[in-house]
Design a protein around this motif. Sequence first.
Motif, PDB file in Angstrom:
ATOM      1  N   VAL A 188      97.404 -61.849  -7.041  1.00 26.32           N
ATOM      2  CA  VAL A 188      97.470 -63.282  -7.331  1.00 26.32           C
ATOM      3  C   VAL A 188      96.987 -63.486  -8.761  1.00 26.32           C
ATOM      4  O   VAL A 188      96.163 -62.712  -9.268  1.00 26.32           O
ATOM      5  N   GLU A 189      97.492 -64.521  -9.393  1.00 25.20           N
ATOM      6  CA  GLU A 189      97.062 -64.834 -10.763  1.00 25.20           C
ATOM      7  C   GLU A 189      95.551 -64.982 -10.806  1.00 25.20           C
ATOM      8  O   GLU A 189      94.972 -65.728 -10.011  1.00 25.20           O
ATOM      9  N   ILE A 190      94.925 -64.307 -11.729  1.00 20.78           N
ATOM     10  CA  ILE A 190      93.470 -64.349 -11.832  1.00 20.78           C
ATOM     11  C   ILE A 190      92.963 -65.762 -12.125  1.00 20.78           C
ATOM     12  O   ILE A 190      91.877 -66.137 -11.694  1.00 20.78           O
ATOM     13  N   LEU A 191      93.766 -66.576 -12.791  1.00 19.94           N
ATOM     14  CA  LEU A 191      93.341 -67.934 -13.126  1.00 19.94           C
ATOM     15  C   LEU A 191      93.205 -68.830 -11.900  1.00 19.94           C
ATOM     16  O   LEU A 191      92.577 -69.887 -11.976  1.00 19.94           O
ATOM     17  N   LYS A 192      93.766 -68.420 -10.772  1.00 22.16           N
ATOM     18  CA  LYS A 192      93.645 -69.190  -9.519  1.00 22.16           C
ATOM     19  C   LYS A 192      92.372 -68.826  -8.758  1.00 22.16           C
ATOM     20  O   LYS A 192      91.998 -69.517  -7.823  1.00 22.16           O
ATOM     21  N   VAL A 193      91.718 -67.725  -9.141  1.00 20.48           N
ATOM     22  CA  VAL A 193      90.562 -67.220  -8.401  1.00 20.48           C
ATOM     23  C   VAL A 193      89.284 -67.898  -8.883  1.00 20.48           C
ATOM     24  O   VAL A 193      88.978 -67.901 -10.066  1.00 20.48           O
ATOM     25  N   GLN A 194      88.549 -68.467  -7.929  1.00 14.84           N
ATOM     26  CA  GLN A 194      87.256 -69.083  -8.233  1.00 14.84           C
ATOM     27  C   GLN A 194      86.131 -68.081  -8.031  1.00 14.84           C
ATOM     28  O   GLN A 194      85.237 -67.975  -8.865  1.00 14.84           O
TER      29      GLN A 194
END
Length: 167
Positions: A34-40
Amino acid sequence: MSSTSQQTHTPGIDGDGATDEFLTFALGEEEYGVEILKVQEIRGYDAVTRLPDAPDYIKGVINLRGVIVPVIDMRLKFRLAAEYNALTVMIVLNVADRVVGIVVDRVSDVVRLSGEQVREVPEVGAAIDRQFLTGIGTLEDRMLILLDIERLMTSAEMGLVAEAIAA
């Protein structure tokens, strides 16, 4: 034709030469990204509060620093066996202005993929729903199934963030 046109960027498959970063994780024997920018954040799997009459893949909710977060077991969503052990983790994501947790077998690493390393998802008939995949990442001897996690989590089938979008 200008190469600076303002178009929507699809991670990895635009062929724009850009490099995208993906958090990779395992579901069964396969690796996903998954796109790392979506990971909190990434956290160990904790007990969840079950919701009545929810589908089996919606494990329930957790209270994450005052935010009630729905938890989806991706293994059950993709009809895989789900075993809960010390490696089982929850990836907390930000999708469609909503926080959602996904349960996976284990987190692998963060990888950078150029457009050349991402291939289109092959046409395999009705066996898989390609709308939730952005491509297949190739990295040395690894193949990564790249998920469009925002599209998956906001789909009518999931029913998780439809209220947030309609509000």
